[in-house]
Motif scaffolding. Structure first.
Motif, mmCIF file in Angstrom:
data_model
loop_
_atom_site.group_PDB
_atom_site.id
_atom_site.type_symbol
_atom_site.label_atom_id
_atom_site.label_comp_id
_atom_site.label_asym_id
_atom_site.label_seq_id
_atom_site.Cartn_x
_atom_site.Cartn_y
_atom_site.Cartn_z
ATOM 1 N N LYS A 99 76.788 54.994 142.713
ATOM 2 C CA LYS A 99 75.704 55.979 142.675
ATOM 3 C C LYS A 99 74.549 55.619 141.757
ATOM 4 O O LYS A 99 73.538 56.292 141.767
ATOM 5 N N ALA A 100 74.725 54.587 140.937
ATOM 6 C CA ALA A 100 73.598 54.220 140.094
ATOM 7 C C ALA A 100 72.564 53.567 140.988
ATOM 8 O O ALA A 100 72.890 52.748 141.837
ATOM 9 N N SER A 101 71.318 53.923 140.847
ATOM 10 C CA SER A 101 70.314 53.281 141.697
ATOM 11 C C SER A 101 69.534 52.280 140.872
ATOM 12 O O SER A 101 69.151 52.551 139.743
ATOM 13 N N TYR A 131 83.804 53.870 139.324
ATOM 14 C CA TYR A 131 83.532 53.812 140.754
ATOM 15 C C TYR A 131 82.169 54.449 141.028
ATOM 16 O O TYR A 131 81.331 53.888 141.731
ATOM 17 N N ALA A 132 81.956 55.611 140.406
ATOM 18 C CA ALA A 132 80.706 56.330 140.630
ATOM 19 C C ALA A 132 79.511 55.532 140.114
ATOM 20 O O ALA A 132 78.455 55.503 140.738
ATOM 21 N N LEU A 133 79.702 54.852 138.983
ATOM 22 C CA LEU A 133 78.597 54.041 138.459
ATOM 23 C C LEU A 133 78.236 52.950 139.448
ATOM 24 O O LEU A 133 77.072 52.657 139.688
#
Lengths: 147, 379, 663
Positions: free
Chosen positions: A32-34, A27-29
């Motif tokens: 939050k990955a830019s 989920y975070a990838l």
């Protein structure tokens, strides 16, 4: 509980924990990955104002303007398109016109890219790797021709 | 020679490290079971100590003791077999041992002969600098002077000596710094100011910038007859597109220069160039530093042309990378015209106009400039 | 001298080949003589590597520009100290340092391992030899520090200015001592797999080595973080930069290993898991070396960008990680599982610790390598930064930190969580109080900040509670308590200090992140600025000349309440002409545990200067906590119980006599 049940519940607990951690990681990838863009990509990419991205390219010559205080405005270009960037803070030591930079931040409602970090490498012939790869791919820039 | 002796001793030592244990007697070794037993005994005594100190509750201690005892029991079960296969492998062992002893010298000498440079002695800088100056290269002399100045940075004369050497070596920014130091420490002089100007201009690829111009003007104020300063100021005029004024300045210079002045030929050359439609293209104004020009004049015509071609190509590349440089484009167009490459000149002109847009002021300037060179942009 | 060093390096490679093969065959054939070769070869291999390193260092110290790496990374005007530290401030030299430490540790096993079973010792040395051989070959084939130049240039190209710093002098050696220290644990694990049995002395050996490696790695990471903090001039202490992560992953896994090794030593449980963890920890160390040295990452550290090197290290990586994991898969089932325990017990707590730490390692691993994978398999380029790690690493760490104080208070085998909670009541109440006080009385404190402070206090007091409970505080007279406290095993102090250090670091991080303030403004000489109750006056810019740089130093005065100057600060822009590089030297003023930090920006046309000023409350605790953790590890190491792990000599001889009676 029997010993077997106990052991099973411990294992199930462990698996549930790992599952949750894996889920959270992916989920975070996703969140939050830019992503990295060059100015020319921005027309094709659909970006909401406020979405964090990394924008890379060359600092266009003659566009660096120092505003009041420590705010600096400049354009980042890939020789096809250019994007206005505004940044408040201290520019890295090797920030120069015509040099490669990577800025991180998001677009405001007026289409100005508000950067909260600007990276330029601590090396004289440095071109941030992402930028160099792209410029090379597009034939705009070739290695060891910076002089 | 000494090196080979050391290498031989090292090899011998390393081989002995392999050889001696192989030749040594077999030491009695305990089987691993004995070993484990000792560890468990230690754990038991540690447990007793902890229990005596009150760190462990008596009940826990009993439980732990039972646990260790169980491990010791398990150990006894595991202790079966093993000892049988000792002797039959002695042939293989001997083979391995022989190979091991041979590997050390063969691998080391073989590999080193490929990689090493045994004839090259160490060259600590201090030793190289302590040599007789007559045997030293220019580089070494410069390094010696630098070391001296690093220790005595306020030696103005030292900077004064070093500065022109830097200039010859094309270390332009060092030269500029050295001239500045000399001026700061030993005061102004026309030569120093003119040298500073030349260093700054050369560092900028021959462009006489405002800084350089200031230095030349300061030099002329101190010595109105300073040839270098007058020459470069005229070059600056030419670079600003005020060709006629430059020609006037050079002609004035020719009148004043003594017949044996080394500047005479430079000025004549510049004038000869300025006679053609474009102005001062072959002179320093074209980009290369003073050192390049010196080198170029010592070359055969073919070499010189090759060198000029590379420099122009370099400029072209630079402009592909940083296209918003109007002055650079004008230099490029002019250079191609001088080299007689009208097609490329036209191409460059087209690219220059494309960068700034056909309606821009720069584009108009380019067209006018090209027309002055006898070049028309063909769309 | 230079060529002697070169020859010694080649010879050390030859010896490492012998060290790999001969003891391994010896153990296989049960031949005492072959096995005995391992020790002397390991020691002389170390001596030769040391000779080689000294030769290189003296070439650096004497500015011998006939050596290519000296020419590339040194300058005659550099101060002597940076000439010497420049030896390992570059790729070639740092790899030589890597193998120097590797052979040093190998020779320690050889020297002090006489009480190990002969086959185990031989196998351990063989694995060490194999790692050494791979890296020697790597150095000789792709990054030889002794490549010569003829004719020799007269001046070098200078060391990268940001690396000309004492922090850098210390950071890589510490980090390498950590990375390479785990190689011993790895070798012991692989040796155990080769033998197919885990010796009882295995854990007794692995634990101190894990402690040593962990201690140095902690120091190396803390040092690197502090170096980045003051040298890069951004005022950050941790960037989640891939290279930082590369050193953080082995640290996390090593921390897990440290804890599981305790279970294994005390209770013979978790054997297989500990073994796997030892392999993984060193694999992550190798991965760290690969990430930094191959240049696959863009970062300040990637000064080596040579694809052949990357491929070579990748091969080493595949060989060792793949090989050891394959061996593990083949042999692990042969190993006997250990004792049983109740989920609520010291063991249970340590398993939980392991679960959290390895999961945290995995998230860092994913965050670090995912961008590389995406780039390799698609055209997209992404970057994973702090927001990702805050979302994944944070939630894993917080519950772990909450549970830390419980662990040491639980009994082995079957613990009582309520009893432990009772003992922690005081610490809990104090933490709660601090949380409330922070939330209510400190301006601008968010709920998170208050909870963070409370968590840190909980950790610190929890560690102290552990000591208090074990010395019988409150139950016995003070005199007895003091005597008991002093009589406690050092490893108990070690645990308490390590956990205390963790609490201090947490406090530092929370303080800096939640209560720090910053200001960016442009200042003229004579102007003052106020930040979080501190007033600074900008005195002016002064040019100065260093040995190999020139600088513009901005001087500032700290103004006290009375209006007079009570301290000075300065920050400088340095220009290094050889590399045409500018660097920023930040100005730092330490006030108790907090720091004022200032960094100079560009000079404006009107003579004003951009100044960035930070107030960083409790920031020094971040690294201070690291030092306390190191102290804890050192105390644990000094625990004499760790040294009685193997039979003493006297007893050993006795057992040798009994076994001599056998045919």
């Amino acid at each position: 509980m029997t010993r077997k049940q106990k052991r099973l519940s411990v294992i199930a607990g462990g698996l549930a924990f790992l599952g949750a951690a894996t889920g959270l990681t992916f989920y975070a990838l996703g969140q939050k990955a830019s992503y990295f863009y060059m100015p020319a990509d921005l027309t094709t990419a659909s970006l909401q104002p406020g979405q964090r991205i990394r924008l890379g390219g060359l600092v266009e010559k003659g566009t660096v303007e120092r505003g009041q205080g420590a705010t600096v405005a400049f354009s980042v270009t890939d020789n096809q398109k250019d994007v206005k960037v505004s940044y408040t803070g201290i520019l890295p030591d090797l920030f120069r016109e015509g040099q490669g930079v990577i800025t991180e931040g998001s677009f405001d409602a007026n289409g100005v890219f508000v950067a909260d970090s600007v990276l330029a490498k601590h090396d004289e012939n440095y071109m941030p790797k992402d930028v160099a790869d792209r410029l090379k791919a597009e034939g705009v820039w070739e290695e060891s021709k910076s002089e | 020679m000494l090196f080979w002796v050391i290498a031989a001793i090292l090899t011998l030592g390393a081989s002995l490290a392999v050889l001696l244990p192989l030749a040594g007697g077999s030491k009695g070794a305990s089987s691993s079971g004995d070993h484990d037993l000792e560890v468990y005994r230690d754990q038991l005594s540690e447990l007793d100590r902890d229990a005596a100190r009150g760190l462990i509750q008596p009940a826990e201690a009993t439980e732990a003791r039972a646990e260790i005892a169980r491990r010791i029991l398990r150990l006894d079960n595991a202790e079966v077999g093993g000892e049988a296969s000792a002797r039959r492998a002695s042939v293989a062992a001997r083979l391995v041992a022989t190979a091991a002893v041979l590997v050390v010298p063969i691998v080391s000498w073989g590999l080193y002969s490929q990689l090493g440079s045994p004839d090259l002695p160490s060259q600590p800088l201090s030793e190289r600098l302590a040599k007789n100056p007559a045997d030293s290269s220019v580089d070494e002399l410069v390094a010696r002077a630098e070391a001296h100045l690093a220790a005595n940075p306020s030696d103005g004369r030292g900077w004064d000596v070093l500065a022109p050497v830097y200039l010859r070596m094309q270390r332009f920014s060092d030269a500029a710094a050295a001239y500045r130091n000399a001026i700061r420490l030993d005061g102004d002089s026309a030569d120093r100011q003119a040298g500073l100007g030349e260093a700054i201009a050369s560092a900028a690829g021959g462009i006489v910038s405002a800084d350089a111009q200031d230095a030349f003007e300061a030099a002329l104020k101190l010595d109105p007859a300073n040839a270098k300063a007058s020459f470069y100021l005229a070059v600056a005029l030419a670079q600003e597109g005020r060709g006629q004024e430059a020609v006037t300045a050079w002609q004035a210079m020719l009148g004043k220069l003594s017949p044996d002045s080394p500047w005479r030929s430079a000025v004549e050359q510049a004038l000869a160039k300025s006679g053609s439609p474009e102005i001062a293209s072959g002179s320093t104004a074209n980009g290369p530093g003073a050192g390049d020009i010196d080198a170029a004049s010592a070359m055969s015509p073919a070499d010189r042309e090759a060198m000029i071609n590379t420099m122009v190509a370099g400029l072209d590349d630079k402009l592909r990378q940083n296209p918003r440089d109007a002055e650079g484009w004008m230099r490029l167009v002019r250079s191609y015209v001088v080299l007689g490459k009208a097609d490329q000149a036209r191409d460059a002109l087209g690219r220059a106009i494309a960068v700034f847009g056909a309606d821009s002021d720069e584009a108009k300037k380019f067209t006018a400039f090209a027309a002055s060179l006898g070049l028309t942009a063909t769309e | 001298m230079v060529e002697t060093g070169h020859f010694a390096l080649v010879l050390a490679f030859a010896l490492s080949l012998v060290q790999t093969i001969v003891p391994l065959f010896g153990a296989r054939l049960n031949n005492q003589r072959l096995m005995a070769v391992g020790g002397p070869v390991a020691v002389s291999g170390f001596a030769l590597t040391a000779l080689s390193f000294v030769a290189l260092a003296s070439a650096y110290a004497s500015s011998d520009f006939s050596v290519a790496s000296v020419w590339e990374n040194s300058h005659s005007l550099q101060p002597l100290i940076y000439k010497i530290t420049g030896t390992w401030g570059n790729h070639e030299g740092s790899m030589l340092l890597w193998v120097l430490i590797l052979t040093f540790f190998g020779s320690l096993v050889a020297a002090f391992g006489s009480n190990l079973p002969a086959t185990l010792r031989a196998n351990v040395l063989a694995v060490q030899g194999a790692i050494g051989a791979a890296f020697f070959l790597f150095i000789l084939a792709t990054s030889n520090p002794f490549t010569r130049l003829n004719p020799a240039p007269i001046e070098g190209r200078d060391l990268n200015p940001i690396l000309q710093d004492l922090g850098l002098a210390v950071h890589p050696p510490l980090l390498y001592l950590g990375y390479v220290g785990f190689s011993i644990c790895f070798s012991f694990s692989v040796a155990a797999l080769i033998e197919g049995r885990i010796d009882a002395s295995w854990a007794r050996w692995v634990r101190p080595w894990t402690l040593v490696a962990w201690m140095f790695l902690t120091g190396g990471i803390a040092m690197g973080s502090y170096w980045a903090y003051y040298e890069l001039g951004w005022g950050g202490f941790w960037f989640w930069d891939p290279v930082e992560n590369a050193s953080f992953m082995p640290w996390l896994a090593g921390t897990a290993l440290l804890h599981s090794a305790i279970v294994m030593e005390k209770r013979s449980a978790l054997k297989i898991w500990t073994l796997l963890l030892a392999i993984l920890t060193f694999s992550l160390s190798l991965l760290g070396t690969f990430l930094v040295r191959s240049g696959v990452l863009t970062s300040v550290h990637a000064f080596a960008t040579d694809p052949t090197r990357g491929i070579f290290i990748l091969c080493i990586l595949t060989l060792f990680i793949g090989g050891s994991l394959a061996l593990f898969a083949l042999r692990a089932s042969r190993l006997t599982a250990g004792g049983l325990f109740h989920p609520i017990s010291r063991e249970g707590a340590l398993v939980l610790n392991n679960l959290f730490l390895t999961t945290a390692t995995a998230t860092v691993f994913v965050g670090t390598l995912y961008p590389l994978a995406v780039e390799a398999f698609s055209a997209d380029k992404i970057s994973v930064g702090a927001p990702f790690f805050n979302l994944t690493f944070g939630p894993l760490m917080v519950p772990l930190l909450v549970m830390v104080p419980f662990g040491p208070l639980l009994a082995w085998k079957r613990g009582d969580v309520f009893a432990a909670a009772q003992r922690l009541m005081v610490a809990f109440a104090a933490a709660l109080l601090v949380t409330l006080v922070t939330a209510l009385f400190i301006d601008g404190a968010s709920v998170f900040a208050a909870l963070g402070v409370g968590l840190a206090v909980w950790l610190i007091l929890g560690a102290l509670t552990d000591l208090a409970v074990k010395s019988g505080f409150g139950n016995v007279a003070t005199g007895i308590m003091v005597r008991r406290l002093l009589g406690l095993p050092r490893s108990v102090f070690g645990t308490a200090f390590a956990h205390l250090g963790l609490g201090l670091t947490t406090l530092g991080i929370v303080g800096t992140l939640c209560f720090g303030t910053e200001k960016i403004l442009s200042m003229h000489a004579g102007e003052t600025v106020e930040l979080s109750g501190h007033t600074l006056r900008f005195v002016g810019l002064y040019p100065a000349q260093g040995p190999n740089y020139s600088e513009d130093r901005g001087r500032f005065e700290l103004i006290g309440a009375s209006g007079s100057a009570i301290g000075e600060m300065s920050s400088a822009k340095r220009f290094y002409p050889v590399r045409q590089m500018t660097t920023t030297e930040s100005g730092i003023k330490t006030l108790w545990f907090s720091q004022l930090y200032l960094s100079l920006g560009d000079e404006g046309k009107d003579g004003s200067v951009v100044v960035r000023l930070w107030w960083k409350p409790l920031v020094t605790l971040i690294w201070g906590g690291g030092l306390v953790m190191m102290a804890g590890a050192a105390m644990s190491l000094m625990d004499r119980r760790l040294r009685v792990g193997a039979p003493s000599r006297r007893r050993r001889q006795a057992s040798a006599v009994t076994s001599a009676g056998l045919p």
